[in-house]
Design a protein around this motif. Structure first.
Motif, short mmCIF file in Angstrom:
data_model
loop_
_atom_site.label_atom_id
_atom_site.label_comp_id
_atom_site.label_asym_id
_atom_site.label_seq_id
_atom_site.Cartn_x
_atom_site.Cartn_y
_atom_site.Cartn_z
N GLY A 129 57.68 46.55 27.00
CA GLY A 129 57.06 47.00 28.22
C GLY A 129 57.15 45.94 29.30
O GLY A 129 57.87 44.95 29.20
N ASP A 130 56.39 46.14 30.36
CA ASP A 130 56.39 45.25 31.51
C ASP A 130 55.82 43.90 31.12
O ASP A 130 54.74 43.81 30.54
CB ASP A 130 55.55 45.89 32.62
N ASP A 131 56.54 42.82 31.44
CA ASP A 131 56.04 41.48 31.12
C ASP A 131 55.24 40.88 32.27
O ASP A 131 54.90 39.70 32.25
CB ASP A 131 57.18 40.54 30.73
N VAL A 132 54.95 41.70 33.28
CA VAL A 132 54.14 41.27 34.43
C VAL A 132 52.82 42.04 34.39
O VAL A 132 52.80 43.23 34.11
CB VAL A 132 54.86 41.54 35.76
N GLU A 133 51.72 41.33 34.65
CA GLU A 133 50.43 42.00 34.67
C GLU A 133 49.48 41.31 35.64
O GLU A 133 49.66 40.12 35.96
CB GLU A 133 49.81 42.04 33.27
N THR A 134 48.50 42.07 36.11
CA THR A 134 47.54 41.60 37.10
C THR A 134 46.13 41.79 36.58
O THR A 134 45.84 42.75 35.86
CB THR A 134 47.70 42.39 38.42
N ALA A 135 45.25 40.87 36.94
CA ALA A 135 43.82 41.01 36.67
C ALA A 135 43.05 40.67 37.93
O ALA A 135 43.50 39.86 38.75
CB ALA A 135 43.38 40.10 35.52
N ARG A 136 41.91 41.29 38.09
CA ARG A 136 41.00 40.97 39.19
C ARG A 136 39.60 40.84 38.62
O ARG A 136 39.19 41.64 37.77
CB ARG A 136 41.04 42.08 40.24
N ILE A 137 38.88 39.82 39.07
CA ILE A 137 37.52 39.57 38.60
C ILE A 137 36.60 39.45 39.80
O ILE A 137 36.90 38.74 40.76
CB ILE A 137 37.44 38.27 37.77
N THR A 138 35.47 40.16 39.76
CA THR A 138 34.42 39.96 40.74
C THR A 138 33.18 39.46 40.01
O THR A 138 32.80 40.01 38.96
CB THR A 138 34.09 41.27 41.49
N LEU A 139 32.59 38.40 40.54
CA LEU A 139 31.36 37.85 39.99
C LEU A 139 30.20 38.54 40.69
O LEU A 139 30.00 38.39 41.89
CB LEU A 139 31.31 36.34 40.20
N ASP A 140 29.45 39.31 39.94
CA ASP A 140 28.44 40.19 40.52
C ASP A 140 27.09 39.48 40.64
O ASP A 140 26.79 38.53 39.89
CB ASP A 140 28.29 41.45 39.66
N GLU A 141 26.29 39.96 41.54
CA GLU A 141 24.93 39.44 41.65
C GLU A 141 24.16 39.78 40.38
O GLU A 141 24.32 40.85 39.81
CB GLU A 141 24.22 40.05 42.87
N ALA B 17 29.79 40.25 35.65
CA ALA B 17 31.15 40.23 36.21
C ALA B 17 31.80 41.58 35.96
O ALA B 17 31.46 42.29 35.00
CB ALA B 17 31.98 39.12 35.59
N THR B 18 32.73 41.92 36.83
CA THR B 18 33.56 43.10 36.65
C THR B 18 35.01 42.66 36.54
O THR B 18 35.50 41.91 37.39
CB THR B 18 33.40 44.08 37.82
N LEU B 19 35.66 43.11 35.49
CA LEU B 19 37.06 42.77 35.25
C LEU B 19 37.90 44.02 35.44
O LEU B 19 37.71 45.03 34.75
CB LEU B 19 37.24 42.23 33.82
N TYR B 20 38.82 43.97 36.40
CA TYR B 20 39.73 45.08 36.66
C TYR B 20 41.06 44.78 35.99
O TYR B 20 41.64 43.70 36.22
CB TYR B 20 39.93 45.26 38.17
N VAL B 21 41.55 45.72 35.17
CA VAL B 21 42.73 45.47 34.36
C VAL B 21 43.83 46.48 34.67
O VAL B 21 43.55 47.60 35.11
CB VAL B 21 42.40 45.49 32.85
N GLY B 22 45.07 46.09 34.42
CA GLY B 22 46.21 46.95 34.69
C GLY B 22 46.70 47.70 33.47
O GLY B 22 47.64 48.49 33.57
N THR B 23 46.09 47.46 32.31
CA THR B 23 46.45 48.20 31.11
C THR B 23 45.53 49.41 30.97
O THR B 23 44.62 49.61 31.77
CB THR B 23 46.33 47.30 29.88
N GLN B 24 45.76 50.21 29.94
CA GLN B 24 44.98 51.44 29.79
C GLN B 24 44.70 51.69 28.33
O GLN B 24 45.60 51.91 27.53
CB GLN B 24 45.76 52.63 30.36
N SER B 25 43.44 51.67 27.96
CA SER B 25 43.07 51.92 26.58
C SER B 25 43.25 53.39 26.24
O SER B 25 42.90 54.28 27.03
CB SER B 25 41.61 51.52 26.33
N ASN B 26 43.81 53.65 25.06
CA ASN B 26 43.88 55.00 24.52
C ASN B 26 43.05 55.11 23.26
O ASN B 26 43.29 55.98 22.43
CB ASN B 26 45.33 55.39 24.20
#
Length: 756
Positions: A459-471, A475-484
């Protein structure tokens, strides 16, 4: 740290799944959504001479009926994307178009011809009965060999591609001069994926934007294709992917229904929903396997492999797909010589079109076929040459790393000898003769089968993550993969907790929304945890690097660093967690520091490997085959969450056992699927499986910071070969010289009768 790698972890997803709180696509469709029904062909190959939908359009409760002609008139690009490979002669593989609704001709049973949108499913079905339809049947082609009645004018002789890789001349010379040559034909039976949750989607248009909610394996491919086919800018398309009840690679592709649903929602200004029925999915989901491999392996006098040649005839079904055509050629080559030190290898992969199914694109990513083929011929070689199957493999293992194969695959680390030795112990191979004798005393035939395997995460060897540190410290972690169903939420939250000190229960993992993360590679090929974990780590490092100068200035500390989940400086007792640093940043007007993202590209692929041992008992009176013992030793590198890895292995072995022992998609001479329900298509049940012994023998990868190697498909990759070789071993004393999956009682009984 509060948590550490390779420690037990409970799945955080399971509470909502087990209490009925899962958010599956059909559960969350808008209440005012209209229902969609597809009129599908009952012929495998025919010209459509009449498709009159006028009566259906005026039927009670019907809001819309669409045909290929309607889509084209509205400016929709009805042609789906597909992939092509280079043929051996330098030309490109065949490129027949695949329309989202049949355009003048149907090419498999189940191909969609029209969409009916109504207030209810019953109203849509009733309207479908009013459609005037006439078809002139054409000859049907089912053979994997090129030739026969033409399916596509763009594919003479129904040949999709003729691909080759490796060293053809050198391999031929090596086989010609070998002391021994062993040849074996291996038939890979066709399987239907049958996820617990069938395919489904709903679409809506709001404020000029399309929103498609689909139970797939990622959102970005769907987003790009919807934008292209509907003529929309990509920022006018949002795709979401909620909880999914199984994907298995089959749901990674785009499908015709999603585009048609989207166009219907655009025309009606109302949401439109569709959920496949089980039989509908069996007819229209991308199928798996269905190929014949002829393998030749040459040995010198010391039983070292000198050359390996494989010719594969592969069924592409009725059309190309975005992923289907290169899968045998590319992936067979990746593992063709990855486990054994083979100096010369050649693969010739020929794909043909047939009137069987939409696309034969799903093949468990191709590794099971390659491993099954090489392990079957390795086992047959041991039998014909009078060698011990364990010793024959040991003589030919790659022993020095890093290693670059003859098909240019770079393998960073491994210890195949160690893995096999552990499997011998864990599987009690020394006790097998006594177990075989005990079975014989009961009138049963017992066999032992070995399969060693290697695969590469794909598959794709490139991936992105985003993290927001919440009050509040979360924290919220945004991922580019998809659980099945693999447990991604658990492992990702745990990894982020290990890196930051934020409690697992305070971390929210968000997946499957193209509006919330700009790019992602989805899930497939055992890539998810390795690439997403690496992207998450890079994001944490980037955020820490951005916090350091701010904190140094604000706190007046020099030499500040982040260690053991806290910020601190030499000579100071002041310690700040990342959550505390985020609170300080917000108070000082630097909330921007609380939102970070990073995109990574893996340095290289990792190569999980292992050894599977299966023991079967066969009743010669009935042909019934039972897998009695199963032992697997795997090198997955570092295990982040062992329970999840074990679950993946167990599920993969169950899938492999299903294909080996019972599953078989059968078409009659007219292209009709005879196994289109669970009355006719057998699936493995809990009592078909033995206790499975799993042992980890890790050699951490050096190509990612965690040392992981991936494990999602490993169970299936090894199971087919181990069970096949066990059945061959059990039947050999009775004179059965050839066995082919599936090992059903009828087939085994007939082989035994023929041997007499």
């Amino acid at each position: 740290m509060k948590f550490g790698q390779s420690q037990p972890a409970h799945r955080v997803e399971d509470h909502r799944f087990l209490t009925g709180q899962g958010r599956y696509v059909d559960d969350i469709a808008p209440k005012n959504a209209l229902r969609a029904w597809f009129l599908r062909s009952d012929r495998a190959h025919a010209d459509i001479t009449l498709l009159d939908v006028s009566a259906a359009r005026t039927a009670p409760g019907v809001h819309l009926v669409l045909t290929a002609q309607d889509l084209r008139a509205a400016g929709v690009d009805i042609g789906m994307r597909f992939s092509r490979v280079a043929n051996r002669d330098g030309s490109r593989g065949a490129a027949p178009p695949r329309p989202v609704l049949a355009d003048g001709r149907v090419r498999f049973v189940g191909e969609a011809m029209a969409l009916i949108v109504a207030d209810s499913i019953d109203a849509a079905r009733d309207a479908a009965d009013l459609i005037a339809l006439d078809m002139d049947e054409r000859p049907v082609t089912l053979s994997l060999h090129p030739g026969g009645p033409e399916i596509h004018p763009e594919a003479p002789a129904n040949r999709a591609f003729d691909f080759g890789i490796g060293h053809e001349a050198e391999t031929a010379a090596a086989l010609a001069t070998a002391a021994h040559v062993v040849t074996l034909e291996v038939i890979h039976n066709r399987v239907i994926v049958n996820p617990m949750e069938p395919r489904g989607a709903w679409a809506e248009f709001q404020d000029g934007r399309l929103h498609l909610c689909v139970n797939g394996q990622g959102v970005w491919t769907q987003k790009r294709e919807l934008a292209r086919m509907l003529g929309l800018p990509e920022d006018a398309v949002r795709v979401t992917n909620p909880d999914v009840g199984g994907g298995f690679g089959m749901k990674a592709m785009t499908y015709p229904e999603y585009v048609v649903l989207a166009q219907a929602a655009r025309l009606l200004g109302r949401p439109v929903r569709w959920m496949a029925e089980r039989g509908e999915g069996m007819l229209t989901d991308n199928a798996g396997r269905d190929l014949i491999a002829r393998a030749e392996m040459g040995f010198d006098a010391a039983l070292r492999i000198t050359g390996y040649r494989v010719t594969v005839l592969s069924n592409l079904g009725a059309y190309n797909s975005q992923y289907g055509q290169p899968i045998q050629s590319e992936l067979f080559s990746k593992v063709l010589t990855g486990l054994y030190d083979i100096p010369h290898a050649w693969l010739n992969s020929i794909g043909t079109f047939t009137n069987t199914a939409p696309v034969d694109a799903y093949r468990g990513a191709g590794r099971p076929e390659a491993i099954l083929t090489i392990e079957r011929v390795m086992d047959e070689a041991a039998r014909q040459l009078g060698a011990d199957p364990f010793d024959l493999r040991r003589r030919n293992f790659i022993t020095t790393f890093p290693h670059r194969t003859v098909t240019d695959q770079f393998i960073d680390v491994g210890d195949f000898h160690r893995v096999l030795a552990r499997a011998e112990v864990e599987g009690d191979v020394a006790g097998f003769p006594e177990r075989r004798k005990s079975s014989a005393n009961k009138g049963l035939l017992r066999g032992l089968g070995l399969a060693t395997y290697i695969e590469s995460i794909l598959g794709d060897d490139v991936e992105t993550a985003r993290i927001t540190l919440d009050e509040g410290g979360g924290a919220t972690l945004y991922v580019g993969t998809q659980s099945n169903g693999q447990g991604h939420e658990t492992v990702y939250a745990r990894m982020l907790s290990d890196m930051t000190g934020i409690p697992v229960e305070a971390i929210r993992v968000v997946q499957g929304d193209s509006d919330l993360i700009t790019k992602g590679g989805g899930t497939g090929g055992s890539r998810s945890v390795t690439v997403q974990g690496t992207a998450t780590r890079a994001t944490v490092h980037r955020m820490v690097d951005q916090f350091l100068p701010f904190l140094s200035q604000d706190l007046g500390l020099e030499g500040l660093r982040f260690s053991d989940q806290t910020f601190g400086a030499p000579g100071s007792n002041l310690r700040l967690t990342l959550a505390e640093a985020a609170d300080l940043a917000r108070r000082k007007g630097r909330a921007d520091l609380c939102d970070g993202s990073a995109t990574i590209k893996l340095e290289g692929r990792s190569f999980p490997n292992g050894a599977h041992l299966a023991e079967v008992e066969i009743d010669p009176e009935t042909g019934a085959c039972r897998v009695d013992r199963y032992t697997v030793v795997d090198d997955f590198g570092t295990l982040i969450a062992p329970e999840l890895a074990i679950g993946q292995v167990h599920g993969g072995i169950a899938q492999g056992l299903g294909q080996a022992v019972m599953e078989d998609a059968i078409h009659d001479e007219n292209g009709q699927l005879l196994t289109a329900s669970f009355m006719d298509y057998a699936m493995p049940r809990a009592d078909d499986l033995p206790f499975i012994s799993f042992t980890s023998e890790p050699v951490p990868s050096i190509l990612n910071p965690f040392g992981m190697k991936g494990c999602g498909e490993a169970g299936t990759v090894g199971a087919l070969g181990a069970i096949s070789n066990a059945v061959r071993d059990a039947l050999a004393p009775a004179g059965v010289a050839r066995v082919d999956m599936p090992f059903t009682p009828q087939r085994i009984w007939q082989w035994l009768q023929d041997a007499k």
